[in-house]
Design a protein around this motif. Structure first.
Motif, PDB file in Angstrom:
ATOM      1  N   GLU A  54      -6.078  -1.111   3.663  1.00 45.36           N
ATOM      2  CA  GLU A  54      -5.919  -0.600   5.021  1.00 45.36           C
ATOM      3  C   GLU A  54      -6.002   0.927   5.052  1.00 45.36           C
ATOM      4  O   GLU A  54      -5.856   1.599   4.035  1.00 45.36           O
ATOM      5  CB  GLU A  54      -4.607  -1.081   5.619  1.00 45.36           C
ATOM      6  N   LYS A  55      -6.224   1.443   6.241  1.00 46.47           N
ATOM      7  CA  LYS A  55      -6.457   2.882   6.412  1.00 46.47           C
ATOM      8  C   LYS A  55      -5.257   3.734   6.019  1.00 46.47           C
ATOM      9  O   LYS A  55      -5.421   4.838   5.521  1.00 46.47           O
ATOM     10  CB  LYS A  55      -6.846   3.176   7.859  1.00 46.47           C
ATOM     11  N   LYS A  56      -4.056   3.242   6.222  1.00 50.26           N
ATOM     12  CA  LYS A  56      -2.859   4.022   5.894  1.00 50.26           C
ATOM     13  C   LYS A  56      -2.766   4.279   4.392  1.00 50.26           C
ATOM     14  O   LYS A  56      -2.431   5.380   3.965  1.00 50.26           O
ATOM     15  CB  LYS A  56      -1.614   3.313   6.401  1.00 50.26           C
ATOM     16  N   ILE A  57      -3.091   3.267   3.598  1.00 54.76           N
ATOM     17  CA  ILE A  57      -3.056   3.439   2.144  1.00 54.76           C
ATOM     18  C   ILE A  57      -4.119   4.432   1.703  1.00 54.76           C
ATOM     19  O   ILE A  57      -3.861   5.323   0.879  1.00 54.76           O
ATOM     20  CB  ILE A  57      -3.248   2.084   1.430  1.00 54.76           C
ATOM     21  N   ILE A  58      -5.307   4.306   2.263  1.00 52.96           N
ATOM     22  CA  ILE A  58      -6.400   5.224   1.930  1.00 52.96           C
ATOM     23  C   ILE A  58      -6.027   6.655   2.301  1.00 52.96           C
ATOM     24  O   ILE A  58      -6.271   7.591   1.537  1.00 52.96           O
ATOM     25  CB  ILE A  58      -7.701   4.808   2.647  1.00 52.96           C
ATOM     26  N   GLN A  59      -5.407   6.841   3.464  1.00 51.40           N
ATOM     27  CA  GLN A  59      -4.995   8.179   3.895  1.00 51.40           C
ATOM     28  C   GLN A  59      -3.933   8.746   2.969  1.00 51.40           C
ATOM     29  O   GLN A  59      -3.958   9.933   2.633  1.00 51.40           O
ATOM     30  CB  GLN A  59      -4.489   8.148   5.336  1.00 51.40           C
ATOM     31  N   ASN A  60      -3.000   7.921   2.519  1.00 50.33           N
ATOM     32  CA  ASN A  60      -1.970   8.382   1.581  1.00 50.33           C
ATOM     33  C   ASN A  60      -2.579   8.797   0.248  1.00 50.33           C
ATOM     34  O   ASN A  60      -2.183   9.806  -0.340  1.00 50.33           O
ATOM     35  CB  ASN A  60      -0.924   7.289   1.360  1.00 50.33           C
ATOM     36  N   ILE A  61      -3.546   8.027  -0.231  1.00 48.53           N
ATOM     37  CA  ILE A  61      -4.231   8.384  -1.472  1.00 48.53           C
ATOM     38  C   ILE A  61      -4.952   9.712  -1.302  1.00 48.53           C
ATOM     39  O   ILE A  61      -4.836  10.610  -2.144  1.00 48.53           O
ATOM     40  CB  ILE A  61      -5.216   7.279  -1.890  1.00 48.53           C
ATOM     41  N   TYR A  62      -5.675   9.857  -0.203  1.00 45.22           N
ATOM     42  CA  TYR A  62      -6.411  11.087   0.087  1.00 45.22           C
ATOM     43  C   TYR A  62      -5.467  12.293   0.114  1.00 45.22           C
ATOM     44  O   TYR A  62      -5.732  13.316  -0.524  1.00 45.22           O
ATOM     45  CB  TYR A  62      -7.129  10.930   1.433  1.00 45.22           C
ATOM     46  N   ASP A  63      -4.366  12.164   0.835  1.00 42.45           N
ATOM     47  CA  ASP A  63      -3.407  13.260   0.947  1.00 42.45           C
ATOM     48  C   ASP A  63      -2.814  13.630  -0.407  1.00 42.45           C
ATOM     49  O   ASP A  63      -2.727  14.814  -0.756  1.00 42.45           O
ATOM     50  CB  ASP A  63      -2.289  12.894   1.921  1.00 42.45           C
TER      51      ASP A  63
END
Length: 75
Positions: A54-63
């Protein structure tokens, strides 16, 4: 800062330190070229990883990856 994705960051760093990449391509083993290779590896990782997550996990990884990268550059 969490250390949830530190393993991903370390694996990407190890990929950019592969000496064979610098033999086969027209790039040198300098900071800027390593950074470019790191970002290429990270882009491919995100492209593949986002298919099943999901997008939230991807955003956390990116950050987190960019926080680790910023800390490494500051050192």
């Amino acid at each position: 800062m969490s250390k949830n994705y530190l393993n991903i960051y370390n694996n990407l760093i190890n990929l950019t330190r592969n000496k064979n990449l610098y033999k086969d391509f027209a790039i040198q083993d300098t900071f800027s070229d390593r950074l470019i290779l790191f970002l290429f590896h990270f882009a491919f990782f995100l492209k593949v990883f986002k298919i099943n997550n999901e997008k939230k996990i991807i955003q956390n990884i990116y950050d987190d990856i960019f926080r680790y990268l910023e800390l490494s550059i500051r050192e």
